[in-house]
Design a protein around this motif. Structure first.
Motif, PDB file in Angstrom:
ATOM      1  N   TYR A 231       4.637   9.173   5.534  1.00  0.00           N
ATOM      2  CA  TYR A 231       5.803   8.963   4.691  1.00  0.00           C
ATOM      3  C   TYR A 231       5.462   8.782   3.215  1.00  0.00           C
ATOM      4  O   TYR A 231       5.923   9.538   2.358  1.00  0.00           O
ATOM      5  N   ALA A 232       4.604   7.779   2.926  1.00  0.00           N
ATOM      6  CA  ALA A 232       4.407   7.397   1.526  1.00  0.00           C
ATOM      7  C   ALA A 232       3.803   8.512   0.694  1.00  0.00           C
ATOM      8  O   ALA A 232       4.086   8.644  -0.497  1.00  0.00           O
TER       9      ALA A 232
ATOM     10  N   VAL B 243       8.799   6.275  -4.618  1.00  0.00           N
ATOM     11  CA  VAL B 243       8.290   4.913  -4.486  1.00  0.00           C
ATOM     12  C   VAL B 243       9.252   3.992  -3.738  1.00  0.00           C
ATOM     13  O   VAL B 243       8.848   3.298  -2.796  1.00  0.00           O
ATOM     14  N   ILE B 244      10.540   3.983  -4.156  1.00  0.00           N
ATOM     15  CA  ILE B 244      11.471   2.992  -3.582  1.00  0.00           C
ATOM     16  C   ILE B 244      11.643   3.194  -2.074  1.00  0.00           C
ATOM     17  O   ILE B 244      11.476   2.245  -1.302  1.00  0.00           O
ATOM     18  N   PRO B 245      11.944   4.427  -1.593  1.00  0.00           N
ATOM     19  CA  PRO B 245      12.035   4.595  -0.136  1.00  0.00           C
ATOM     20  C   PRO B 245      10.737   4.228   0.567  1.00  0.00           C
ATOM     21  O   PRO B 245      10.762   3.642   1.650  1.00  0.00           O
ATOM     22  N   SER B 246       9.594   4.538  -0.055  1.00  0.00           N
ATOM     23  CA  SER B 246       8.319   4.219   0.585  1.00  0.00           C
ATOM     24  C   SER B 246       8.171   2.719   0.763  1.00  0.00           C
ATOM     25  O   SER B 246       7.697   2.244   1.807  1.00  0.00           O
ATOM     26  N   PHE B 247       8.581   1.960  -0.276  1.00  0.00           N
ATOM     27  CA  PHE B 247       8.491   0.507  -0.174  1.00  0.00           C
ATOM     28  C   PHE B 247       9.311   0.007   1.009  1.00  0.00           C
ATOM     29  O   PHE B 247       8.836  -0.782   1.832  1.00  0.00           O
ATOM     30  N   PHE B 248      10.545   0.515   1.103  1.00  0.00           N
ATOM     31  CA  PHE B 248      11.395   0.021   2.190  1.00  0.00           C
ATOM     32  C   PHE B 248      10.954   0.560   3.547  1.00  0.00           C
ATOM     33  O   PHE B 248      11.162  -0.095   4.570  1.00  0.00           O
ATOM     34  N   ASP B 249      10.339   1.735   3.544  1.00  0.00           N
ATOM     35  CA  ASP B 249       9.761   2.233   4.788  1.00  0.00           C
ATOM     36  C   ASP B 249       8.680   1.286   5.277  1.00  0.00           C
ATOM     37  O   ASP B 249       8.663   0.893   6.451  1.00  0.00           O
TER      38      ASP B 249
ATOM     39  N   ASN C  65      -5.649  -0.532  10.812  1.00  0.00           N
ATOM     40  CA  ASN C  65      -4.435  -0.522  11.630  1.00  0.00           C
ATOM     41  C   ASN C  65      -3.757   0.842  11.496  1.00  0.00           C
ATOM     42  O   ASN C  65      -3.447   1.296  10.406  1.00  0.00           O
ATOM     43  N   CYS C  66      -3.510   1.481  12.619  1.00  0.00           N
ATOM     44  CA  CYS C  66      -3.036   2.863  12.544  1.00  0.00           C
ATOM     45  C   CYS C  66      -1.605   2.943  12.036  1.00  0.00           C
ATOM     46  O   CYS C  66      -1.173   3.999  11.580  1.00  0.00           O
ATOM     47  N   ILE C  67      -0.851   1.833  12.107  1.00  0.00           N
ATOM     48  CA  ILE C  67       0.501   1.897  11.559  1.00  0.00           C
ATOM     49  C   ILE C  67       0.430   2.129  10.058  1.00  0.00           C
ATOM     50  O   ILE C  67       1.156   2.962   9.499  1.00  0.00           O
ATOM     51  N   ILE C  68      -0.455   1.390   9.379  1.00  0.00           N
ATOM     52  CA  ILE C  68      -0.521   1.479   7.922  1.00  0.00           C
ATOM     53  C   ILE C  68      -0.959   2.869   7.493  1.00  0.00           C
ATOM     54  O   ILE C  68      -0.323   3.520   6.663  1.00  0.00           O
ATOM     55  N   LEU C  69      -2.044   3.327   8.102  1.00  0.00           N
ATOM     56  CA  LEU C  69      -2.523   4.661   7.738  1.00  0.00           C
ATOM     57  C   LEU C  69      -1.498   5.722   8.135  1.00  0.00           C
ATOM     58  O   LEU C  69      -1.282   6.701   7.412  1.00  0.00           O
TER      59      LEU C  69
ATOM     60  N   SER D 127       0.835  -1.200   0.000  1.00  0.00           N
ATOM     61  CA  SER D 127       0.000   0.000   0.000  1.00  0.00           C
ATOM     62  C   SER D 127       0.876   1.259   0.000  1.00  0.00           C
ATOM     63  O   SER D 127       0.534   2.254  -0.643  1.00  0.00           O
ATOM     64  N   ASN D 128       2.032   1.172   0.670  1.00  0.00           N
ATOM     65  CA  ASN D 128       2.952   2.307   0.628  1.00  0.00           C
ATOM     66  C   ASN D 128       3.400   2.572  -0.806  1.00  0.00           C
ATOM     67  O   ASN D 128       3.459   3.719  -1.243  1.00  0.00           O
ATOM     68  N   VAL D 129       3.717   1.503  -1.553  1.00  0.00           N
ATOM     69  CA  VAL D 129       4.151   1.666  -2.947  1.00  0.00           C
ATOM     70  C   VAL D 129       3.066   2.348  -3.768  1.00  0.00           C
ATOM     71  O   VAL D 129       3.308   3.337  -4.473  1.00  0.00           O
ATOM     72  N   PHE D 130       1.839   1.859  -3.636  1.00  0.00           N
ATOM     73  CA  PHE D 130       0.775   2.406  -4.474  1.00  0.00           C
ATOM     74  C   PHE D 130       0.420   3.825  -4.080  1.00  0.00           C
ATOM     75  O   PHE D 130       0.166   4.675  -4.943  1.00  0.00           O
ATOM     76  N   ILE D 131       0.407   4.082  -2.777  1.00  0.00           N
ATOM     77  CA  ILE D 131       0.085   5.436  -2.336  1.00  0.00           C
ATOM     78  C   ILE D 131       1.173   6.396  -2.791  1.00  0.00           C
ATOM     79  O   ILE D 131       0.897   7.516  -3.244  1.00  0.00           O
ATOM     80  N   SER D 132       2.423   5.931  -2.724  1.00  0.00           N
ATOM     81  CA  SER D 132       3.523   6.776  -3.174  1.00  0.00           C
ATOM     82  C   SER D 132       3.420   7.051  -4.683  1.00  0.00           C
ATOM     83  O   SER D 132       3.649   8.172  -5.136  1.00  0.00           O
ATOM     84  N   MET D 133       3.047   6.037  -5.457  1.00  0.00           N
ATOM     85  CA  MET D 133       2.913   6.231  -6.904  1.00  0.00           C
ATOM     86  C   MET D 133       1.796   7.216  -7.228  1.00  0.00           C
ATOM     87  O   MET D 133       1.903   8.014  -8.150  1.00  0.00           O
TER      88      MET D 133
END
Lengths: 281, 310
Positions: free
Chosen positions: A136-137, A142-148, A126-130, A70-76
């Protein structure tokens, strides 16, 4: 465990510039800003599913996958999503991945699916994801967000597995389903029940507070470490209803004065705005 | 004539009663039940009582040593906690149950919340519930060499009619200190005569339980059922020695009556509608948790406050 992570923190701060962003993000999630031990986020799954190490591991890994993707997609999509509807948009993205994971678990790991139960769909909220999406994302490539996401998820997994392991060993004498205690051991079954989760978590929070106090005594920045629901970063970023009225809660720590100062600044800002508005009119 | 005025802050008049005196009185009052329990269940019960008391006192001492606090073992409250917990243990429990229970009562329930006077629930009962949840099989096993079979309360619930005379005397299976109604009531009379406790909480507790049983047990006015419920289980021990704990009971008189009624209702609900036969310990713990709310509604208004505003 969190003791180790905290003693390493000052070194990592120094190395931050040399460390590649990918590794830095992973380390940040695993140790520096570990969502469970340092930020005290995501308490609902932490308390509910850690009855055994396997459950903790399964929950953690499921969350990790959802978090990273979800971080990848939100970042994109961060430049496409309008600011005003970003939260619903994030939730839609997260919910899609949760549904995918839920169906995959049901298909391939039905026993884990059964033991996690309602807590799989609840990953959506889950509040971590949101929190990662928002903090961050939605602001980074994209790449840092994925690793985050990966780092945060692995940190969450690590924490859940640890809590699950403690509860499983004390509560049923097993570790990852294998009997490790001698036969004469009488399991303290309260640890696999709901109260046990609170005991273990309270113990962890006590350790965390001790680290915070020691760190502050040495003059380190410990503001990131939260205790309970209140984050150390101050009341400005937190919008818990009625929190301001609970001044006795941290009156000694000077938190109330800080909060009061912040509300004052907010008040002055709004006043200024009103004045400006008045001028324009 | 010159006189020196002595200036000091209140309180100016103090009673000579101290915490340790009250605690010693409670220990003395518990002695009949303790002695009867040892006589009734044998030397293992005595060993269990001693281990539990020692564990409670040692936990208090060690915790305060580690936390650099002033040691409070001199006020005897840890002994009372250990003794009450031991009287709530089944006589066949292994010795380490007493050790874990004593340590849990003192460290988790009492000291972590600030020590004597600060705990929000009765330490002995908190530890008992911890043990019942953790070691259910051990804590509900009342079989000894002399007794096999269900406790009278369970028999009563199953519809049998146990011998009321034996229940009053205490010649029945059960926890170490709860079997003999007569020994417990004798101890309670001693405390009431000394003025350490009064009848407000126990009286309203027992009365409301009787009324609840009359109304909802479905047996109507069944003398044996009511008497069995009063003499069986931990009602006497709970009503006179646990519910009246100074720390965890309401302060006001009105609040104490309310507290007693609440305990009676809860015990009745657990005994009549619950899956287990006994419910005194959970009732008192839940009552303890309601004490702040009870205080809120029973707190007297200062003269001139309240009323309707015109």
């Amino acid at each position: 465990m969190s003791e180790e992570t905290m003693t390493k923190t000052p070194e990592t701060v120094g190395e931050k510039k040399e460390m590649p962003v990918v590794l830095e993000r992973l380390w940040n999630g695993l140790a520096k800003e570990n969502p469970t031990f340092v930020l005290t986020l995501g308490m609902c799954p932490t308390l509910a599913v850690t009855t055994s190490a396997i459950n903790g591991l399964g929950m953690g890994l499921t969350t990790t996958v959802v978090l990273a993707l979800s971080n990848v997609f939100i970042s994109m999509l961060r430049k496409v999503i309008p600011d005003k509807v970003r939260i619903p948009a994030f939730i839609v993205i997260i919910a899609s991945f949760v549904t995918v994971m839920e169906l995959l678990l049901e298909g391939y790991l039905p026993s884990l699916y059964d033991s996690l139960g309602i807590y799989i769909p609840l990953i959506v909220v889950n509040c971590i994801i949101l929190g990662r999406a928002e903090a961050y994302a939605s602001k980074n490539p994209v790449i840092p967000s994925f690793f985050d996401g990966l780092g945060m998820g692995l940190g969450f997994t690590f924490a859940l597995t640890c809590i699950g392991l403690v509860r499983e060993i004390l509560g049923s004498g097993k570790a990852f389903g294998y009997m490790i205690m001698p036969e004469s051991f009488v399991p303290v079954s309260i640890f696999v029940m709901a109260p046990g989760a609170f005991f273990v978590l309270a113990l962890l929070t006590a350790v965390q507070n001790q680290i915070k106090i020691k760190g502050e005594a040495k003059g380190k920045d410990m503001s990131k470490i939260g205790s309970g629901s209140c984050m150390g970063s101050g009341c400005a970023s937190c919008r818990i209803e009625g929190c301001e009225s609970r001044k006795f809660y941290d009156a000694k720590a000077g938190g109330s004065t800080q909060a009061a100062a912040e509300t004052k600044t907010v008040a002055t800002v709004t006043k200024k705005k009103q004045q400006e508005g008045g001028d324009e009119a | 004539m010159e006189t020196k005025a002595k200036v000091s802050s209140n309180p100016h008049v103090r009673a000579r009663v101290t915490t340790s005196m009250i605690m010693l009185a409670v220990i003395l009052a518990l002695m009949p039940a303790t002695v009867y329990g040892v006589y009734h269940f044998g030397m293992h019960a005595l060993m269990l009582i001693l281990v539990t008391v020692a564990s409670a006192v040692a936990s208090e001492f060690l915790f305060e040593l580690i936390c650099h606090k002033k040691s409070t073992i001199g006020d005897c409250s840890a002994i009372v906690t250990g003794l009450l917990l031991a009287l709530n243990l089944p006589p066949s429990a292994p010795w380490w149950i007493g050790v874990i229970g004593g340590a849990f009562a003192i460290i988790v329930v009492k000291q972590l919340f600030g020590g004597l006077g600060q705990n929000f629930m009765n330490p002995a009962l908190g530890a008992r519930c911890f043990l019942v949840l953790s070691f259910t099989r051990i804590m509900t096993d009342f079989h000894t060499d002399t007794f096999t079979g269900a406790t009278p309360l369970a028999a009563l619930k199953a519809g049998e009619s146990p011998d009321i005379y034996q229940m009053v005397m205490g010649n029945i299976p059960g926890c170490i200190g709860e079997t003999s109604m007569i020994a417990l009531v004798a101890g309670a009379c001693f405390l009431i005569m000394l003025g350490v406790i009064d009848l407000r909480i126990p009286g309203s507790y027992i009365a409301s339980l009787v009324i609840f049983l009359l109304l909802f047990s479905g047996r109507g006015f069944d003398y044996e059922y009511i008497a069995g419920n009063l003499a069986g289980g931990g009602l006497m021990l709970g009503a006179f020695f646990m519910a009246t704990d100074y720390v965890t009971r309401p302060i006001t008189k009105k609040g104490q009556y309310l507290f007693g009624i609440l305990l009676g209702l809860l015990t009745g609900i657990f005994r009549v509608f619950g899956s287990g036969a006994e419910g005194v310990s959970y009732a008192i713990i839940l009552g303890n948790l309601c004490v702040p709310l009870i205080e809120k509604i029973s707190w007297p208004k200062p003269f001139g406050r309240g009323g309707e505003r015109t």
